[in-house]
Scaffold this motif. Structure first.
Motif, short mmCIF file in Angstrom:
data_model
loop_
_atom_site.label_atom_id
_atom_site.label_comp_id
_atom_site.label_asym_id
_atom_site.label_seq_id
_atom_site.Cartn_x
_atom_site.Cartn_y
_atom_site.Cartn_z
N UNK A 105 0.81 -1.22 0.00
CA UNK A 105 0.00 0.00 0.00
C UNK A 105 0.84 1.27 0.00
N UNK A 106 2.15 1.12 0.10
CA UNK A 106 3.02 2.29 0.10
C UNK A 106 3.01 3.06 1.41
N UNK A 107 2.66 2.40 2.51
CA UNK A 107 2.70 3.05 3.82
C UNK A 107 4.15 3.12 4.26
N UNK A 108 4.60 4.28 4.64
CA UNK A 108 6.01 4.50 4.96
C UNK A 108 6.44 3.59 6.13
N UNK A 109 7.64 3.01 6.03
CA UNK A 109 8.15 2.15 7.11
C UNK A 109 8.21 2.83 8.48
N UNK A 137 -5.32 6.30 5.45
CA UNK A 137 -4.23 6.72 4.56
C UNK A 137 -4.59 6.41 3.11
N UNK A 138 -4.25 7.33 2.22
CA UNK A 138 -4.51 7.04 0.81
C UNK A 138 -3.61 5.91 0.35
N UNK A 139 -4.15 5.09 -0.52
CA UNK A 139 -3.35 3.99 -1.05
C UNK A 139 -2.40 4.53 -2.10
N UNK A 140 -1.13 4.27 -1.87
CA UNK A 140 -0.11 4.68 -2.83
C UNK A 140 0.50 3.42 -3.39
N UNK A 141 0.96 3.52 -4.59
CA UNK A 141 1.64 2.37 -5.19
C UNK A 141 2.93 2.11 -4.44
N UNK A 142 3.26 0.87 -4.27
CA UNK A 142 4.50 0.52 -3.59
C UNK A 142 5.68 0.82 -4.49
#
Length: 153
Positions: A105-109, A137-142
């Motif tokens: 989901x591209x959630x920051x580590x 959180x908006x879904x961002x591409x990984x």
């Protein structure tokens, strides 16, 4: 086997996987290792070593669970050690899900790391925190998806 020895062994078997997910989430070795559901096998083997020799006792307590029976089982060294191994195995499985889902989901580590620590300590609350983050959180591409979408030259 000695329940105390197996209790003491359980978390150290899982700790390296937690360390990879929290401290080196983007490392290619982490991706390879955490990509396998087999990471939960070591604590599961501890659980099996505790439960299989006492299967009838454990099964009786869980087949028709009642609070006094479960409390009696968990109040023994065998029950506490088996419960601990059960927690560690499933907490690691949930942590693996959180790590992989966050990466996808591209959630920051740096956002995911505290959730993983919470999952180590209080797994249901860690999973709840992750599910809440997913919702807000908006879904961002990984990064992996970004690399795959980039044309090679």
């Amino acid at each position: 086997m000695d329940p105390q020895l197996l209790f003491d062994l359980t978390f150290p078997l899982a700790a390296p996987f937690w360390a990879l997910m929290i401290l080196a989430p983007g490392w290619s070795v982490t991706r390879r290792i955490i990509g396998s559901p087999l990471i939960v096998v070591p604590p599961m083997l501890v659980y099996a070593a505790l439960v299989i020799p006492q299967f009838a006792t454990v099964f009786a307590a869980v087949a028709s669970p009642e609070l006094p029976g479960v409390a009696a089982l968990l109040g023994t060294p065998l029950g506490a050690a088996a419960g601990w191994a059960h927690f560690i195995a499933f907490d690691l499985f949930v942590g693996r899900f959180i790590h992989l889902d966050s990466r996808e989901r591209g959630i920051h580590p740096l956002v995911t790391a505290p959730v993983l620590v919470l999952t180590i300590l209080l797994a249901p609350l860690g999973l709840l925190a992750h599910l809440l983050l997913r919702a807000v959180l908006p879904r961002r591409r990984s990064q992996q998806a970004d690399l795959a979408a980039t044309p090679s030259r």
